[in-house]
Write an enzyme that holds these catalytic residues in place. Structure first.
Site, short mmCIF file in Angstrom:
data_model
loop_
_atom_site.label_atom_id
_atom_site.label_comp_id
_atom_site.label_asym_id
_atom_site.label_seq_id
_atom_site.Cartn_x
_atom_site.Cartn_y
_atom_site.Cartn_z
N GLU A 55 0.87 -1.17 0.00
CA GLU A 55 0.00 0.00 0.00
C GLU A 55 0.90 1.22 0.00
O GLU A 55 1.71 1.41 0.91
CB GLU A 55 -0.80 0.02 1.30
CG GLU A 55 -2.29 -0.03 1.13
CD GLU A 55 -2.97 0.06 2.48
OE1 GLU A 55 -3.62 -0.92 2.85
OE2 GLU A 55 -2.82 1.08 3.18
N ASP A 66 -5.60 10.14 9.44
CA ASP A 66 -4.31 9.63 9.88
C ASP A 66 -3.86 10.24 11.20
O ASP A 66 -4.07 11.42 11.46
CB ASP A 66 -3.24 9.88 8.81
CG ASP A 66 -3.39 8.94 7.64
OD1 ASP A 66 -3.35 7.71 7.88
OD2 ASP A 66 -3.58 9.40 6.51
N TYR A 180 -11.26 -2.99 3.08
CA TYR A 180 -10.35 -2.55 4.15
C TYR A 180 -11.20 -2.36 5.40
O TYR A 180 -11.97 -1.41 5.50
CB TYR A 180 -9.71 -1.23 3.72
CG TYR A 180 -8.57 -0.71 4.60
CD1 TYR A 180 -8.63 -0.77 6.00
CD2 TYR A 180 -7.44 -0.15 4.02
CE1 TYR A 180 -7.60 -0.29 6.77
CE2 TYR A 180 -6.40 0.35 4.80
CZ TYR A 180 -6.48 0.28 6.17
OH TYR A 180 -5.46 0.77 6.94
#
Lengths: 271, 397
Positions: A55, A66, A180
């Site tokens: 990734e 994040d 995911y």
């Protein structure tokens, strides 16, 4: 035999691993952290040490999903002049040396600015296999999914512990490549303990689809990876790898050694 | 009489703008918020409680004041000021936070978070949370913590924890990033009280709905005082909450020009500004398609404004739509012109406006002399300038 690409390459990778009773170890690095040449070497090291899928983060100025470790990596990558076209060029160069599946992890705005159709075409031409867009929920994804489908690339969706059954159905319907699964509420980053929500989420998604399920967010040690691996088809590790990069910015051989050793341990734990 | 009815779009789109581009973890929370908003705005008990808070607590309706000496000084259009600066906490922000925190209370949320730029939304959120007894934490860019120190102290006195954000450009954009990260991690028990008419659906509609009291009052007040509609209404634009609040009252009156005034900083041509609608390109930041200050690679650009509340690279999606449809006009006022606007209003009317609101005053000062004496302007005076005395002292110094 002709080499598979895109969604098909991802499917073949998961199928081959499953045939051997194994799971995918999916390794994340931010492209361009600290520079794209190092990224190229890191990808090849990760593959050599047992990663099944790479990734590659496309740095964005405002990465709201994040935590600090990947935010700082994005900051270093942007400071080094990393752009989406340069990341694509790096993948194109990597394709001379490796056929490991590569998916890009990005936020929507850089892709939108580049142009959705142009992105799908050029990403495919460079050898990208799939794309994960952190801030693109299923409802908003059709504009990108359609050109990616036409280019044979996977738009890989995310599912979260908060996703309702209706949303999981929608996500599963629109999923390509793999799903995911976000193991916890929060941003990317390392956690001391494993999240209790993960198993429940995997079960709920599994009940709706046969698409491979990869688990990520907060998995930071080989021990963690070994515990969650049996419940899913792939384990994603990002921040813990990026932290080793950040720690060794002044010493590239040591960076590659430490990332390689960690990857080897993770691959063994996941496999 | 102002009433909360049917003021939201069903799909979160304003033409090509809007939507909800957020991490999947937050999407269910936005759906929950939308459902709660629909249910509560339809509920007479909620409406009554909200309207009563606006009147009894916030001090509404705010005055529509004819600025006689300002009008004489400029020599042209008659200028009215919508005195949002006289609301409790000193700005229009209280309208929205009373609505949202009342929603949080009714939804049973245990904690409220917010972002703030100039600190006005932070103070208004802290105030509403104190009033309802809900713990509150406010994210504020480290640069803004410094230049808006008075508001930091006010929030702390109201029992709110102020968290200085040191990532990115250390201003409003980064405060929103951190608040969103907090919300992702605590989404099940936390209410995100968003301060402007931007962000993912349903926030642009929620904020506009609670702020639409400004335009509804102003329209009724000008009709009562002048017997006719104004020729133009002016409001400063950062994210766009006071502008959408004012504009929403006049959207259906085609004769009324809607004028949004952005932060021109050192001048739009210098690149050091926050004029997203004037100089930006559509893109996605903080959950919606809207005009954005971004580079060729889709990275968000750093911004500058002397007014912390306007120092933001994005803008609300409905304002982007109003720009493209031609219904509203947008232009930029520089830092220097805004400072002159502060001085002008202070010396002619004895009113010290917030630096943000001074942008709208400065634009009115440019326009009014070009207009005939029987024309009418309404300037939304969105906040008072007490918070800016340190910045102003430096400039006057």
């Amino acid at each position: 035999m002709e080499e598979l690409r895109g969604t098909e390459r991802l499917a073949a990778t998961f199928a081959a691993l499953k045939g051997e009773g194994k799971r995918a170890f999916i390794a994340y690095v931010t492209a361009g952290d600290p520079d794209l040449e190092t990224t190229r070497e890191l990808v090849l090291t990760l593959e050599r040490k047992g990663a099944s899928i790479i990734e590659l983060g496309v740095p964005f100025s405002d990465p709201v999903a994040d935590g600090p470790v990947i935010q700082e990596a994005a900051g270093r990558a942007l400071a080094a002049g990393t752009t989406l076209p340069k990341v694509l060029e790096t993948v194109r160069q990597l394709r001379r040396e490796t056929s490991i599946p590569i998916v890009l992890l990005t936020y929507y705005n850089p892709v939108l600015r580049f142009g959705l159709s142009r992105f799908a075409r050029e990403a495919a031409a460079c050898g990208v296999d799939g794309v994960i867009v952190a801030d693109l929920p299923a409802e908003e994804g059709d504009g990108l999914r359609q050109p990616l489908d036409e280019s044979g690339l996977a738009l890989i969706p995310l599912a979260a512990p908060t996703s309702t059954p209706e949303r999981i159905r929608l996500i599963a319907e629109k999923a390509r490549g793999f799903i995911y699964c976000v193991s916890l509420l929060g941003v990317t980053g390392m956690r001391a303990d494993l999240p209790p929500d993960a198993a429940a989420l995997l079960e709920r998604v599994r009940a709706m689809t046969d698409v491979p399920l990869a688990l990520g967010f907060g998995i930071s040690t080989a021990e963690h990876a070994a515990i969650v691996a049996p419940q899913c088809d792939g384990v994603i590790v990002g921040s813990a790898i990026v932290k080793l990069i950040a720690k060794n910015l002044d010493n590239r051989p040591q960076m590659l050694d430490e990332v390689g050793a960690f990857a080897q341990a993770l691959a063994a734990a996941v496999g | 009489m102002f009433a909360l009815t049917g003021q939201f779009t069903l799909d979160g789109r304003f033409g090509a703008f809007g939507g909800a581009f957020v991490p999947e973890t937050l999407k269910p929370a936005l759906e929950e918020l939308e459902a709660a908003f629909r249910q509560m705005t339809d509920d007479p008990a909620f409406q009554e409680e909200f309207l009563s808070l606006l009147t009894e607590y916030a001090g509404r309706p705010s005055r529509l004041y004819l600025a006689r000496r300002l009008t004489e000084r400029l020599g042209g259009a008659r200028i009215y000021l919508k005195r949002e600066d006289l609301n409790h906490t000193g700005s229009h922000k209280i309208n929205n936070t009373l609505g949202q925190v009342l929603m949080a209370k009714r939804m049973g949320k245990k904690r409220v978070i917010a972002e703030t730029g100039a600190g006005q939304h932070g103070v208004a959120t802290a105030t509403a949370c104190a009033l309802f007894g809900i713990p509150c934490e406010v994210y504020m860019g480290a640069e803004d913590v410094e230049r808006q120190a008075l508001n930091v102290l006010r929030m702390q006195l109201l029992g709110t924890k102020v968290i200085a954000v040191t990532s990115g450009t250390k201003t409003l954009k980064d405060a929103i990033n951190e608040a969103m990260r907090d919300w992702v991690a605590h989404v099940q028990d936390t209410f995100y009280c968003f301060g402007t008419a931007a962000g993912p659906h349903p926030y642009p509609s929620i904020v506009r709905c609670f702020q639409s009291v400004i335009g509804a009052e102003a329209r009724a007040q000008i009709l009562e005082k002048e017997g006719r509609l104004p020729d133009a209404v002016l409001a400063c634009v950062g994210g766009g909450s006071n502008a959408m609040g004012m504009f929403s009252g006049f959207l259906s009156d085609p004769s009324v020009r809607l004028i949004g005034v952005e932060a021109g900083g050192d001048g739009v041509e210098t690149g050091r500004h926050s004029a997203s609608l004037t100089a930006g390109i559509p893109g996605v930041l903080h959950g919606a398609v809207s005009y954005l200050l971004q580079d060729d690679d889709g990275q968000i650009l750093g911004t500058h404004s002397i007014a912390a509340g306007l120092d933001y690279p994005g803008v609300g999606p409905q304002l982007s739509y109003l720009k493209d449809s031609g219904r509203a006009e947008f232009l930029a006022i520089t830092d220097k012109e805004a400072l002159e606007g502060v001085r002008l209003l202070a010396l002619t009317e004895g009113i010290l406006p917030a630096l943000e609101s001074a942008h709208a005053v400065a634009q009115a000062a440019k326009m009014a002399p070009q207009m005939s004496p029987d024309s009418l302007l309404i300037v939304n005076l969105s906040g008072r300038g007490d918070k800016d005395v340190h910045t102003l002292a430096g400039e006057v110094g």
